[in-house]
Every structure is written in structure tokens, then in C-alpha cells.
Scaffold this motif. Structure first.
Motif, mmCIF file in Angstrom:
data_model
loop_
_atom_site.group_PDB
_atom_site.id
_atom_site.type_symbol
_atom_site.label_atom_id
_atom_site.label_comp_id
_atom_site.label_asym_id
_atom_site.label_seq_id
_atom_site.Cartn_x
_atom_site.Cartn_y
_atom_site.Cartn_z
ATOM 1 N N VAL A 43 -12.679 8.155 -25.703
ATOM 2 C CA VAL A 43 -13.344 7.886 -26.937
ATOM 3 C C VAL A 43 -12.155 7.289 -27.657
ATOM 4 O O VAL A 43 -12.251 6.386 -28.470
ATOM 5 C CB VAL A 43 -13.831 8.973 -27.623
ATOM 6 C CG1 VAL A 43 -14.310 8.701 -29.059
ATOM 7 C CG2 VAL A 43 -15.203 9.653 -26.901
ATOM 8 N N THR A 44 -10.851 7.938 -27.623
ATOM 9 C CA THR A 44 -9.854 7.467 -28.711
ATOM 10 C C THR A 44 -9.515 6.276 -28.361
ATOM 11 O O THR A 44 -9.230 5.149 -29.198
ATOM 12 C CB THR A 44 -8.576 8.449 -28.510
ATOM 13 O OG1 THR A 44 -8.829 9.657 -28.267
ATOM 14 C CG2 THR A 44 -7.480 8.229 -29.265
ATOM 15 N N VAL A 45 -9.237 5.858 -27.022
ATOM 16 C CA VAL A 45 -8.801 4.526 -26.768
ATOM 17 C C VAL A 45 -9.792 3.417 -26.895
ATOM 18 O O VAL A 45 -9.614 2.385 -27.294
ATOM 19 C CB VAL A 45 -8.594 4.444 -25.113
ATOM 20 C CG1 VAL A 45 -7.761 3.051 -24.694
ATOM 21 C CG2 VAL A 45 -7.278 5.447 -24.833
ATOM 22 N N SER A 46 -11.114 3.871 -26.670
ATOM 23 C CA SER A 46 -12.274 2.783 -26.846
ATOM 24 C C SER A 46 -12.237 2.500 -28.347
ATOM 25 O O SER A 46 -12.525 1.176 -28.540
ATOM 26 C CB SER A 46 -13.572 3.514 -26.330
ATOM 27 O OG SER A 46 -13.598 3.633 -24.983
ATOM 28 N N SER A 47 -12.247 3.486 -29.187
ATOM 29 C CA SER A 47 -12.241 3.323 -30.673
ATOM 30 C C SER A 47 -11.073 2.259 -30.845
ATOM 31 O O SER A 47 -11.077 1.261 -31.835
ATOM 32 C CB SER A 47 -12.097 4.562 -31.272
ATOM 33 O OG SER A 47 -13.365 5.386 -31.266
ATOM 34 N N PHE A 48 -9.938 2.515 -30.489
ATOM 35 C CA PHE A 48 -8.548 1.871 -31.023
ATOM 36 C C PHE A 48 -8.805 0.313 -30.248
ATOM 37 O O PHE A 48 -8.375 -0.630 -30.953
ATOM 38 C CB PHE A 48 -7.448 2.392 -30.226
ATOM 39 C CG PHE A 48 -6.102 1.763 -30.358
ATOM 40 C CD1 PHE A 48 -5.399 1.583 -31.411
ATOM 41 C CD2 PHE A 48 -5.573 0.702 -29.284
ATOM 42 C CE1 PHE A 48 -4.553 1.061 -31.733
ATOM 43 C CE2 PHE A 48 -4.363 0.145 -29.593
ATOM 44 C CZ PHE A 48 -3.756 0.247 -30.554
ATOM 45 N N LEU A 49 -9.504 0.277 -29.064
ATOM 46 C CA LEU A 49 -9.600 -1.015 -28.690
ATOM 47 C C LEU A 49 -10.866 -1.787 -29.587
ATOM 48 O O LEU A 49 -10.605 -2.977 -29.751
ATOM 49 C CB LEU A 49 -10.082 -0.920 -27.065
ATOM 50 C CG LEU A 49 -9.074 -0.448 -26.108
ATOM 51 C CD1 LEU A 49 -9.890 -0.166 -24.782
ATOM 52 C CD2 LEU A 49 -8.251 -1.787 -25.763
ATOM 53 N N SER A 50 -11.721 -1.247 -30.148
ATOM 54 C CA SER A 50 -12.534 -1.840 -31.079
ATOM 55 C C SER A 50 -11.860 -2.255 -32.121
ATOM 56 O O SER A 50 -12.097 -3.148 -32.720
ATOM 57 C CB SER A 50 -13.756 -0.634 -31.198
ATOM 58 O OG SER A 50 -14.626 -0.431 -30.167
ATOM 59 N N ALA A 51 -11.040 -1.416 -32.923
ATOM 60 C CA ALA A 51 -10.284 -1.978 -33.995
ATOM 61 C C ALA A 51 -9.480 -3.124 -33.741
ATOM 62 O O ALA A 51 -9.272 -3.965 -34.493
ATOM 63 C CB ALA A 51 -9.168 -0.589 -34.455
ATOM 64 N N SER A 52 -8.905 -2.882 -32.504
ATOM 65 C CA SER A 52 -7.838 -4.406 -31.943
ATOM 66 C C SER A 52 -8.533 -5.656 -31.742
ATOM 67 O O SER A 52 -8.402 -6.488 -32.296
ATOM 68 C CB SER A 52 -7.108 -3.908 -30.682
ATOM 69 O OG SER A 52 -6.443 -2.680 -30.697
ATOM 70 N N ALA A 53 -9.866 -5.274 -31.150
ATOM 71 C CA ALA A 53 -10.808 -6.534 -31.077
ATOM 72 C C ALA A 53 -11.267 -7.042 -32.415
ATOM 73 O O ALA A 53 -11.236 -8.113 -32.736
ATOM 74 C CB ALA A 53 -12.109 -5.982 -30.299
ATOM 75 N N ASN A 54 -11.699 -6.197 -33.250
ATOM 76 C CA ASN A 54 -12.131 -6.579 -34.579
ATOM 77 C C ASN A 54 -10.971 -7.285 -35.546
ATOM 78 O O ASN A 54 -11.207 -8.258 -36.209
ATOM 79 C CB ASN A 54 -12.684 -5.595 -35.588
ATOM 80 C CG ASN A 54 -13.789 -4.750 -34.682
ATOM 81 O OD1 ASN A 54 -14.449 -5.453 -34.036
ATOM 82 N ND2 ASN A 54 -14.084 -3.461 -35.038
ATOM 83 N N GLY A 70 -3.962 -4.302 -28.567
ATOM 84 C CA GLY A 70 -5.303 -3.970 -27.657
ATOM 85 C C GLY A 70 -4.642 -3.941 -26.244
ATOM 86 O O GLY A 70 -4.992 -2.908 -25.555
ATOM 87 N N VAL A 71 -3.582 -4.840 -25.763
ATOM 88 C CA VAL A 71 -3.049 -4.529 -24.490
ATOM 89 C C VAL A 71 -2.362 -3.159 -24.525
ATOM 90 O O VAL A 71 -2.195 -2.679 -23.441
ATOM 91 C CB VAL A 71 -1.928 -5.594 -24.413
ATOM 92 C CG1 VAL A 71 -1.211 -5.614 -22.970
ATOM 93 C CG2 VAL A 71 -2.807 -7.139 -24.421
ATOM 94 N N GLN A 72 -1.605 -2.994 -25.416
ATOM 95 C CA GLN A 72 -0.944 -1.773 -25.558
ATOM 96 C C GLN A 72 -1.948 -0.228 -25.269
ATOM 97 O O GLN A 72 -1.539 0.616 -24.483
ATOM 98 C CB GLN A 72 -0.250 -1.203 -27.038
ATOM 99 C CG GLN A 72 1.106 -2.280 -26.983
ATOM 100 C CD GLN A 72 1.975 -1.946 -28.546
ATOM 101 O OE1 GLN A 72 1.202 -1.311 -29.281
ATOM 102 N NE2 GLN A 72 2.849 -2.770 -28.536
ATOM 103 N N GLY A 73 -3.121 -0.483 -25.750
ATOM 104 C CA GLY A 73 -3.966 0.612 -25.670
ATOM 105 C C GLY A 73 -4.586 0.422 -24.101
ATOM 106 O O GLY A 73 -4.735 1.719 -23.775
#
Length: 851
Positions: free
Chosen positions: A287-298, A305-308
Motif C-alpha cells: 500500500v505504501t509503495v503503491s500510494s507513492f507511485l500514484s503520487a509520482s505518476a500524478n 517513481g523509479v526510486q519507489g
């Protein structure tokens, strides 16, 4: 929550004795009683052994084996106590084993009222049916309880939350409190969840007060629920206060804070919390990484995002559907299709959502063939298209105007009974509209049984985009007759339809009407109207509307600014253009390439090429549209050398010129009389850059040759054109005939011009001036008489200047201006200055003046 209290097991195997025997039998009785006690002790030990065995089996999820042990106890004539039935029911709760639980319930009822009316068993049954979401039975048992308690209330409130009956959950919370039961740290999170679902921030704050009063704020579970509630209600300040006040934060708390920021569009804040979490040494979850990826995508930030992704790999997180889908979504939004494909290929299990994401990725990045191939592969694996898949396919068809693909998707919808879905129906209507088959779109709409606001808006927008304002307005009223009230999107579409059709007054009236009935215009409304006014020549009105938009507190977007700059360009208002430029700098909108391009165009066409050059120098990364407007600006100001140098520079930077580029360069050469350079550019345009010349390009070359006296070359070029010359080409050549006294060619061209534009007085005047230049006054007189017969008048020369909002027009020979005396004195002074500098005014008495 405290554990549900266990009842005392009845000692059914003990036999009570009265001391009625004589003293001589005491020894026998004592011996016999001792044996009974030993037997009871063995039975009790065996009973506890059975109980622990059943409890272990239930906790391990081996519920059927536990039931078998229960059956074995029955065969051994053990009287089963409530605690064993409670363990079995709890095991059924854990496994959501509804049928097995119902069997146990039946056994309880068979054993009589001692068990069925036992508070412990009653409560366990309510909890069991609640957890299995068996609403009617759970409610019935709850209302038949001999004695309600915290556990039964918690079960019912949780059930209502899970099935979406959030109002009933909150009513239960209030009723529970009124009945003297204090909601504990298991009930409170459910109530907070109901508040977030209903967006009842006031109720949520009330529960927060209860939490502080009862001291539950120390519970991590409750604090996480508060953060989640505030986040879903959009009150991130309060969510952050709860988060900061937590003495101990688990990964759920961090996740709740990150998710809250992402859901509210605060992507940078979400990434900051993620970094803080990493510094605290908290291991991230999916959930943490998925949310961080969503923030990076937005935020479209590739590196973060690559770091995530790297953190997910280092943490050993499984590439399941949740994490894999988040990665594909991220790489799709940042345009890295290859990485999205790589993630997809490495996922072991893929659900329909994962396939849809990659299909959508291809569609967003215009890789239509790959999207179609993936759809075929998806079908080959016996995966059915869902509504999202079909929406992507229909979107692909619409964007590529591929009506064949769109019809295939439409047929699939019909075969699988999906065309009745309002979302799919709207997508089909949109697809046919963009494929320019509005008749098909109308048929699909007419056959749609359930029409919601989205369906109506889709059709209204379709007609509006085509400028069919009458049809758009008709459906706007029809939807209201059928009981569907319009929303702001509906109003926006009707306004757009009027503007596309040039009906500016009607659009403004519609704008006023929507405000009068209480529909508040949104940013799209203001943008549509400002853009439409600018494009229809209502520049001042567009600027005033922009001022009104700011007064109501709506911040402009890029489209607003570009439309305003177009308005300033159309009314040639350098003053307003500079004001808009200042607004851009204050709002830090200057990084937008479209705004920078519009600024250059505005300054160039408003007569200030130097400011246009300054703006140009401030832009580091220039694209083709930017070069085009700058080249056109140089051409307009007669700076041919600068235009040609810029043309070479853009080629050195690897940009391929288009037809607009060549129009600007050829125009610059024409204005400056650079024949060789112009002809060379025209030749390279065809042979080197493979751009097919248009009428406008030929017109520029004809004008170039004509102005330089090469009439033969101009005529030869006209004869080789792949299409018939227009009035503009003939007119430029005719003007050259007057300068070179080519009477015969002028007569020939005039004949063609008069056929093309028989009522254009300028054509008669041009031929008359040609005759006058050659001294053929009889022909001049005949033309003047012919113009009088046709009722044609020469349009007098005029010029204009703008001061403030007023446009001052000056017509040759007109002395009606209130400051005429001052103006003519100034002109006289200028004439003296010109004579003094050696530039006597050129007066050509040969030219005709027709009044």
C-alpha cells in the motif's frame, strides 16, 4: 475490546449425596465418594482436553475437524458447554463458514433454551451472522437478545458499515451510547469509516472529541481511523495534527497519511511523508509503495517513481496485481511504455485490471496497434472484456477515427448485453461523433433505455462540437422534459455550440441565464466563453470577462491566458498585452510553451518585434510552433535576414519545418525582395523537406517575382500551379503590371479578376491605375463610368490608432474627427521635417480617385 466472558461449565457428572446413612456406613460412603471425585476429575480433564483441541483446530482454520471432535464428544455422552459452541462459532467467523455455522446454530437450538438463551451464545450468534454479512438474521437475533452488550452493538455497527448502510451505522452508534453502552476502540473506527463515506466531517469531529474524552487517542488503531476519516473528508490539516500527535506510529498510520495526501491531490506532501517514513526505518508495504507511485505518476516525476520501484524490489515485495498495477500506471503516465511492458511481462498472475492498464497505456501513448494486439491476446487467454476494456477500445477508435474498430467494439457490446450500460453507451456515442457519424451516435442514444446526465451531456457536446447549436439546445431542453436536470457541463456544451456557430450574443445570454438560476460557472465555463469571444473577434469583451472571472476568485489556466493573448493580438492592443504578460509573471505561468508562443505572436503582431525577441531569448527549449510565430513576426516587420537565420537555426536543432514555417520564410523574402533566397527555399521545400506547396506558398513566390519585376517568371509559375490561381495571386500580379506598365497582361489579369470578384471595387481601381500609369485616360474614364453603373465606390484609404479602449479611424479626406485641426497641424509639421531631411512626399497624380 475486552474478551467476551465465558460462562461457568455446569458439572453435570457430579452426584449430590445427603448424609442419611448410619455411622457404620461412613467408611463405605467416604470410599465411594472419593472414587466419584476421581472419576469427575478425569472427566473434567478429558473435557478440557477436548475443548483445547477444538479451540486449536478452529484457530488453525480446520473447522470441519473441530465439528468432528464435537460429534465424538456427543457419542461419549459429554454434555457440551457454551464455551465449546462459542469456540466453534468463532472459528466459523474466522473462516466465514456460513453453512457450518448454521449447522452449529441448529445443534444449539436442539439442546434447548439453556444454550439458545445464554447471553454468551446469543452474542456469539449475532457476531457470527454479522461477520458473514447475513443481515436479516443478524438483525432478528440482535433484537431478540435477552441482554444487549458492547459486543453485540459492535457487531451490528460493523455489519452496517460493511454493507454500506452508513446512516444506520451512525444511528446505531448514537443509540448504543444512549442505552448506556460506551463504544470502545473497536466500535469507534467503524463509526469514523461511516463518517468518511458520508462526508460528515462534523459528526467525525464529534467522535474525535469522544475519543479524546475516553482516552482512546492512545490507541494506534483509533488514530489511524481518525487520519483516514479526515483524509477522505479533505481536511488534511486535522489529519496531520492527529498524525503528529501519535506517540507511536505503525505502518498503517504512515500509509493513511500518504493515502490521504494522494487522494486530495497533494502529491508532493505525500512523497515527503514517504521520505520521512523511510528515515524512521519503517518498512513499506505494498500500500505504501503503491500510494507513492500514484503520487509520482500524478506529478509526472520519473526519478522518484523509479526510486519507489527500487524500494519495492529491495524490500522483497511481491509483484502482485496491486503493486504491478501501480507500477504500470506510473510508467504509463510518465510515458515510459517499455518499462510498463517489462513490469507486465514479469507479473505471474494478471487480472483484468492489469490488462486494462496496459491497454490504456498504449492508447494514451498513441500506440494503437499494440493496444489492439493486446486485446487479441487478452481474448486468447479467455479473459472477458469488461467496461473499462471496452471504454479503452472505443476511446482508441474515437482518437484514431477508426470507425471499423469502433463498430467491432459496438458489436461486442451488443453480443454480451453491455450496450445497456450508460457508461458504455456514452462511449459509443462519443466514438461515432468523433468518427463524424453523428447519425449513428443519435441512433445509439435513441435506443439507450436508461439515460443519465452523462448520456445527455455526451450527445449535447457532440452537436456543440460540430457547431450545431440548434440541435444542442433542443436536446438541452428535452433532457429537462424527461426529468434529467442539466448540470454545469450541460450549460458549458450549449454555450460552446453557440460560439462554434458564431452566435456570440446567444452564448452570453446563456451564460447570464445559468447564473440567474443558481448554476455557478466553473473554470471550463469561463475558459469556453473567453476563448469563444476571442476567436469571434470580441477581444474587449473577452478581456472584461477575464476580469470578472478573477473577481469571483477563479484562477486562470493556460487556455485562458492563450485566449486572452489572442484577443490582444486581434485588437492590436499592446497595452492589454503587456498587462497580461505581467499577470503571467506574477502567476509563474511563463514556463508554459503555449503561453510563451502566444506572447511572441502578440508582441510581433502588435508592432513590437523587440519585445517579441526578448521573450524569445528567455525560452531555453523552443519547439516548432515557437519558431513559426517568430519567423512570421520577422517577416511582418521586414526583417528577412533574421527570419532566414532563424529558419537555419531551427534546422540545425533538428526541427523539421512545416507548411507554416515556409509561409513565414517565403513572406519574409517577398517583403525584402530576396528573389534568389526565396526561390531556393521554395525549391528545398519540395525536394528536400517534401512539403507540398499550397496556394498560399505559390502566392508568396508570385508576389516575390512580381515585386522584383520578373513578371514572366511569375506568369510561368502560375501556369505550372496544380490548381487554379485565386484573386490574391492575380491581384499581386496586377499591381506589378501597373509599376511595369504591362497593359496587355494587366487587362488579361483584370478579366480573370472581374470574373472571380465582379463586385470588388478594388479590382476596377487596380486596372484603372494601370491605365492611368500608361496615360490611357479614355479607358480610365470608361472604367469610372462602369463603376458608377454598378454602384461601386472605391474604399478610401484609412488608418487607425487605439488609445485606451477607443479606436480612432482616419479616412482619406475625412475631417470629422474632433481633433482634426491639431492632427493636420502635426501632419504639416511632419511634411516640413520630411522635406528638410530630403524626402519630398511622392504624389502620383496618375492614380484614380473615385468618390
Amino acid at each position: 475490546m475486552a474478551s467476551l466472558p465465558l460462562p461457568t461449565t455446569p458439572k453435570s457428572h457430579l452426584t449430590r449425596f445427603k448424609s442419611t446413612t448410619t455411622r457404620k456406613s461412613c467408611n463405605f460412603a467416604t470410599t465411594h465418594l472419593t472414587k466419584i471425585h476421581e472419576s469427575e476429575k478425569k472427566i473434567e480433564i478429558l473435557y478440557k482436553s477436548y475443548f483445547h483441541h477444538i479451540s486449536s483446530l478452529c484457530k488453525e482454520g480446520r473447522i470441519h475437524e473441530a465439528v468432528d471432535v464435537l460429534t465424538e464428544m456427543g457419542l461419549e455422552n459429554f454434555r457440551i458447554g457454551p464455551e465449546i459452541y462459542g469456540e466453534l462459532l468463532q472459528g466459523c467467523v474466522n473462516e466465514r463458514a456460513l453453512f457450518t455455522g448454521q449447522q452449529i446454530h441448529a445443534r444449539i437450538l436442539k439442546n434447548g433454551g439453556f444454550f439458545s438463551k445464554n447471553e454468551y451464545i446469543e452474542t456469539k450468534l449475532v457476531i457470527f451472522y454479522s461477520k458473514c454479512d447475513f443481515l436479516e438474521v443478524a438483525i432478528d437475533l440482535f433484537h431478540r437478545l435477552c441482554k444487549q452488550n458492547v459486543f453485540s452493538w459492535a457487531a451490528m455497527i460493523g455489519l452496517h458499515c460493511r454493507i454500506g448502510s452508513n446512516e444506520k451505522a451512525l444511528l446505531g452508534f448514537c443509540e448504543m451510547h444512549e442505552n448506556g453502552f460506551f463504544p470502545d476502540n473497536f466500535v469507534v473506527p467503524n463509526a469514523l469509516k461511516a463518517c468518511s463515506s458520508l462526508q460528515l466531517i462534523g459528526f467525525g469531529r464529534g467522535i474525535h472529541g469522544y475519543v479524546l474524552k475516553m482516552g482512546y487517542d492512545c490507541c494506534v488503531f483509533v488514530s489511524c481511523s481518525l487520519i483516514d476519516m479526515y483524509g477522505k473528508c479533505g481536511v488534511l490539516e486535522d489529519a496531520r495534527k492527529v498524525f503528529d500527535a501519535m506517540l507511536e506510529r505503525n505502518v498503517v498510520a504512515w500509509n493513511s497519511m500518504i493515502v490521504g495526501y494522494v487522494q486530495n491531490g497533494l502529491n508532493e506532501e505525500a512523497m515527503e511523508v514517504f521520505y520521512d517514513m523511510r528515515l524512521q526505518g519503517i518498512e513499506p508495504t505494498r500500500v505504501t509503495v503503491s500510494s507513492f507511485l500514484s503520487a509520482s505518476a500524478n506529478s509526472r516525476v520519473l526519478e522518484e517513481g523509479v526510486q519507489g520501484h527500487a524500494i519495492a524490489l529491495l524490500s522483497g515485495l511481491e509483484l502482485d496485481n496491486i503493486l504491478g498495477s501501480s507500477l504500470i500506471n506510473f510508467y504509463s503516465k510518465v510515458g515510459s511504455v517499455e518499462d510498463a511492458e517489462l513490469v507486465f511481462s514479469r507479473m505471474v498472475e494478471k487480472d483484468v485490471v492489469t490488462w486494462n492498464l496496459l491497454i490504456s497505456c498504449y492508447v494514451q501513448n498513441k500506440q494503437i496497434e499494440k493496444a489492439l494486439d493486446l486485446c487479441c491476446e487478452m481474448r486468447s487467454k479467455n479473459l472477458r472484456f469488461d467496461l473499462v476494456t471496452l471504454s479503452s477500445l472505443l476511446s482508441t477508435s474515437a482518437d484514431s477515427s477508426n470507425i471499423k474498430l469502433g463498430k467491432a467494439a459496438h458489436c461486442y457490446c451488443i453480443r454480451n448485453n453491455l450496450e445497456s450500460d450508460v457508461v458504455v453507451a456514452s462511449s459509443i456515442v462519443d466514438m461515432y461523433t468523433k468518427c463524424e457519424r453523428i447519425d449513428y451516435a443519435r441512433q445509439v442514444f435513441n435506443t439507450t433505455v436508461q439515460r443519465d446526465i452523462v448520456s445527455w451531456n455526451t450527445l449535447i457536446a457532440a452537436y456543440a462540437d460540430l457547431g450545431m447549436s440548434g440541435e444542442a439546445l433542443k436536446f438541452f431542453y428535452q433532457m429537462q422534459l424527461e426529468g434529467v436536470p442539466p448540470n454545469v457541463v450541460s450549460w458549458n456544451s450549449v454555450i460552446l455550440g453557440f460560439l462554434r456557430n458564431g452566435q456570440v450574443n446567444e452564448a452570453i445570454e446563456m451564460f447570464s441565464e445559468m447564473q440567474s438560476i443558481g448554476v455557478q460557472p466553473n473554470l471550463i465555463t469561463w475558459t469556453t466563453l473567453i476563448s469563444g469571444l476571442s476567436q469571434n473577434g470580441y477581444g474587449y469583451e473577452a478581456i472584461l470577462l477575464f476580469q470578472q472571472m478573477q473577481e469571483v476568485g477563479i484562477q486562470p489556466n493556460t487556455v485562458n491566458i492563450v485566449s486572452l493573448l489572442l484577443a490582444c493580438t486581434n485588437i492590436v492592443s499592446l497595452r492589454y498585452g503587456k498587462a497580461i504578460h505581467g499577470h503571467i509573471i506574477r502567476r509563474e505561468l511563463f514556463l508554459s510553451r503555449s503561453i510563451a508562443t502566444s506572447l511572441v505572436d502578440m508582441y510581433a503582431k502588435s508592432g513590437n518585434i523587440n519585445l517579441a525577441k526578448k521573450v524569445s531569448d528567455m525560452i531555453s527549449s523552443k519547439e516548432l510552433p515557437f519558431y513559426n510565430v517568430m519567423i512570421s513576426g520577422y517577416a511582418l516587420h521586414g526583417h528577412a535576414a533574421e527570419a532566414l537565420e532563424l529558419f537555419k537555426q531551427m534546422q540545425r536543432e533538428g526541427l523539421k519545418p512545416d507548411s507554416i514555417t515556409f509561409t513565414g520564410v517565403l513572406s519574409a523574402c517577398s517583403h525584402a525582395g530576396l528573389v534568389d533566397e526565396g526561390l531556393s527555399v521554395f525549391a528545398d521545400m519540395v525536394s528536400l523537406h517534401h512539403v507540398t506547396p499550397s496556394m498560399e506558398h505559390y502566392g508568396c513566390v508570385v508576389s516575390l517575382l512580381s515585386r522584383c519585376g520578373s513578371l514572366d517568371g511569375a506568369v510561368k509559375l502560375i501556369l505550372t500551379m496544380p490548381f487554379e490561381p485565386d484573386a490574391h495571386i492575380f491581384g499581386s500580379l496586377l499591381a506589378a503590371c501597373r509599376e511595369n506598365q504591362e497593359i496587355e497582361l494587366g487587362e488579361y489579369l483584370s478579366a480573370h479578376l472581374l470574373k472571380l470578384e465582379p463586385n470588388n471595387s478594388a479590382n476596377y481601381v487596380a486596372l484603372s491605375n494601370t491605365y492611368a500609369a500608361a496615360g490611357r485616360w479614355d479607358e480610365v474614364s470608361k472604367l469610372r463610368d462602369l463603376m458608377k453603373e454598378k454602384g461601386l465606390r472605391k474604399n478610401p484609404g484609412c488608418s487607425w490608432i487605439q488609445t485606451e479602449r477607443k479606436l480612432h479611424v482616419f479616412v482619406a479626406g475625412d475631417k470629422s474627427h474632433p481633433q482634426t485641426e491639431v492632427i493636420y497641424k502635426t501632419l504639416a509639421w511632419l511634411e516640413k521635417e520630411m522635406r528638410f531631411m530630403g524626402y519630398p512626399p511622392l504624389v502620383n497624380n496618375a492614380e484614380i480617385s473615385c468618390s
